[in-house]
Design a protein around this motif. Structure first.
Motif, PDB file in Angstrom:
ATOM      1  N   ALA A   1     -75.778  12.385  52.082  1.00 18.13           N
ATOM      2  CA  ALA A   1     -76.007  13.349  53.162  1.00 18.13           C
ATOM      3  C   ALA A   1     -77.132  14.308  52.789  1.00 18.13           C
ATOM      4  O   ALA A   1     -77.995  14.617  53.610  1.00 18.13           O
ATOM      5  CB  ALA A   1     -74.728  14.124  53.450  1.00 18.13           C
TER       6      ALA A   1
ATOM      7  N   LYS B   1     -65.203  20.605  51.467  1.00 18.90           N
ATOM      8  CA  LYS B   1     -64.658  19.270  51.701  1.00 18.90           C
ATOM      9  C   LYS B   1     -63.682  18.865  50.602  1.00 18.90           C
ATOM     10  O   LYS B   1     -62.660  18.260  50.863  1.00 18.90           O
ATOM     11  CB  LYS B   1     -65.789  18.246  51.783  1.00 18.90           C
ATOM     12  CG  LYS B   1     -65.307  16.843  52.059  1.00 18.90           C
ATOM     13  CD  LYS B   1     -66.457  15.877  52.129  1.00 18.90           C
ATOM     14  CE  LYS B   1     -65.933  14.464  52.328  1.00 18.90           C
ATOM     15  NZ  LYS B   1     -66.989  13.486  52.266  1.00 18.90           N
TER      16      LYS B   1
ATOM     17  N   PRO C   1     -71.532  12.957  49.606  1.00 25.67           N
ATOM     18  CA  PRO C   1     -72.348  14.153  49.827  1.00 25.67           C
ATOM     19  C   PRO C   1     -73.797  13.997  49.364  1.00 25.67           C
ATOM     20  O   PRO C   1     -74.694  14.564  49.968  1.00 25.67           O
ATOM     21  CB  PRO C   1     -71.634  15.233  49.007  1.00 25.67           C
ATOM     22  CG  PRO C   1     -70.265  14.736  48.787  1.00 25.67           C
ATOM     23  CD  PRO C   1     -70.333  13.243  48.805  1.00 25.67           C
TER      24      PRO C   1
ATOM     25  N   THR D   1     -71.794  14.146  55.748  1.00 26.11           N
ATOM     26  CA  THR D   1     -70.858  14.700  54.768  1.00 26.11           C
ATOM     27  C   THR D   1     -69.429  14.324  55.131  1.00 26.11           C
ATOM     28  O   THR D   1     -68.606  14.065  54.258  1.00 26.11           O
ATOM     29  CB  THR D   1     -71.005  16.230  54.690  1.00 26.11           C
ATOM     30  OG1 THR D   1     -72.326  16.531  54.277  1.00 26.11           O
ATOM     31  CG2 THR D   1     -70.027  16.825  53.691  1.00 26.11           C
TER      32      THR D   1
ATOM     33  N   ALA E   1     -75.343  23.203  52.449  1.00 29.45           N
ATOM     34  CA  ALA E   1     -74.845  21.909  51.968  1.00 29.45           C
ATOM     35  C   ALA E   1     -73.869  22.089  50.816  1.00 29.45           C
ATOM     36  O   ALA E   1     -72.844  21.410  50.745  1.00 29.45           O
ATOM     37  CB  ALA E   1     -76.009  21.023  51.541  1.00 29.45           C
TER      38      ALA E   1
ATOM     39  N   ARG F   1     -70.668  23.349  52.225  1.00 32.07           N
ATOM     40  CA  ARG F   1     -70.000  22.295  52.997  1.00 32.07           C
ATOM     41  C   ARG F   1     -69.298  21.320  52.060  1.00 32.07           C
ATOM     42  O   ARG F   1     -68.171  20.918  52.299  1.00 32.07           O
ATOM     43  CB  ARG F   1     -71.025  21.569  53.869  1.00 32.07           C
ATOM     44  CG  ARG F   1     -70.445  20.579  54.805  1.00 32.07           C
ATOM     45  CD  ARG F   1     -71.450  20.019  55.803  1.00 32.07           C
ATOM     46  NE  ARG F   1     -72.810  19.894  55.356  1.00 32.07           N
ATOM     47  CZ  ARG F   1     -73.826  20.625  55.818  1.00 32.07           C
ATOM     48  NH1 ARG F   1     -73.623  21.542  56.721  1.00 32.07           N
ATOM     49  NH2 ARG F   1     -75.049  20.434  55.366  1.00 32.07           N
ATOM     50  N   VAL F   2     -69.936  20.944  50.970  1.00 30.51           N
ATOM     51  CA  VAL F   2     -69.334  20.000  50.016  1.00 30.51           C
ATOM     52  C   VAL F   2     -68.175  20.666  49.283  1.00 30.51           C
ATOM     53  O   VAL F   2     -67.148  20.037  49.056  1.00 30.51           O
ATOM     54  CB  VAL F   2     -70.397  19.482  49.028  1.00 30.51           C
ATOM     55  CG1 VAL F   2     -69.760  18.726  47.884  1.00 30.51           C
ATOM     56  CG2 VAL F   2     -71.390  18.594  49.757  1.00 30.51           C
TER      57      VAL F   2
END
Length: 145
Positions: free
Chosen positions: A78, A136, A75, A70, A129, A132-133
């Motif tokens: 990932a 980001k 993404p 990532t 996930a 996390r994205v």
């Protein structure tokens, strides 16, 4: 300075994610423990611990790849790599059981343990996930593209 802080945060993020996945695996294991106490063979407590360990190791490896990819790539890549890493070990265990000619009824409880642990890690890691994205790229307008 931002690069140093970003790497430190992602390291802490991975540790927190791994601990969360481990806690969820432990919780599902405790829920399934009464069933495992009544089973014999691969459905016993040892089989439950084995299935939990297989899925835990796969989930931690998938989370590590997800965190790493990532940061460095798209993404979606990932997510695909981490899904493949999480899916492969339980699938290979089931393939091994089928290849050795084992009876399906003999290992049904063990396969159900694998399925329960896999679905748990799937849900937890999908949530991780997505968060996390979203961390980001918080200012990107995805709908307007």
């Amino acid at each position: 300075m931002h690069g140093l802080t970003n790497g430190q945060l992602s390291s802490h993020s991975f540790v927190r994610s791994a601990l969360l996945v481990a806690a969820c695996i432990l919780g599902v294991g405790l829920v399934l423990l009464p069933v495992a106490l009544k089973q014999g063979g691969s459905g016993s407590v040892l089989g439950l611990m084995t299935a939990g360990t297989v899925c835990l190791v796969a989930a931690i490896m998938a989370e590590a790849f997800g965190c790493l990819l990532t940061r460095t790539g798209p993404p979606l890549a990932a997510l695909l790599v981490s899904t493949a890493v999480r899916f492969a070990p339980p699938l290979l265990v089931c393939f091994y059981l089928a290849a050795t000619g084992a009876s399906g009824r003999q290992h049904l409880a063990f396969v159900c343990y694998l399925l329960a642990f896999y679905l748990t890690t799937l849900a937890v890691e999908t949530w991780l996930a997505v968060t996390r994205v979203s961390r980001k790229a918080p200012n990107q307008n995805v709908i307007g593209r």
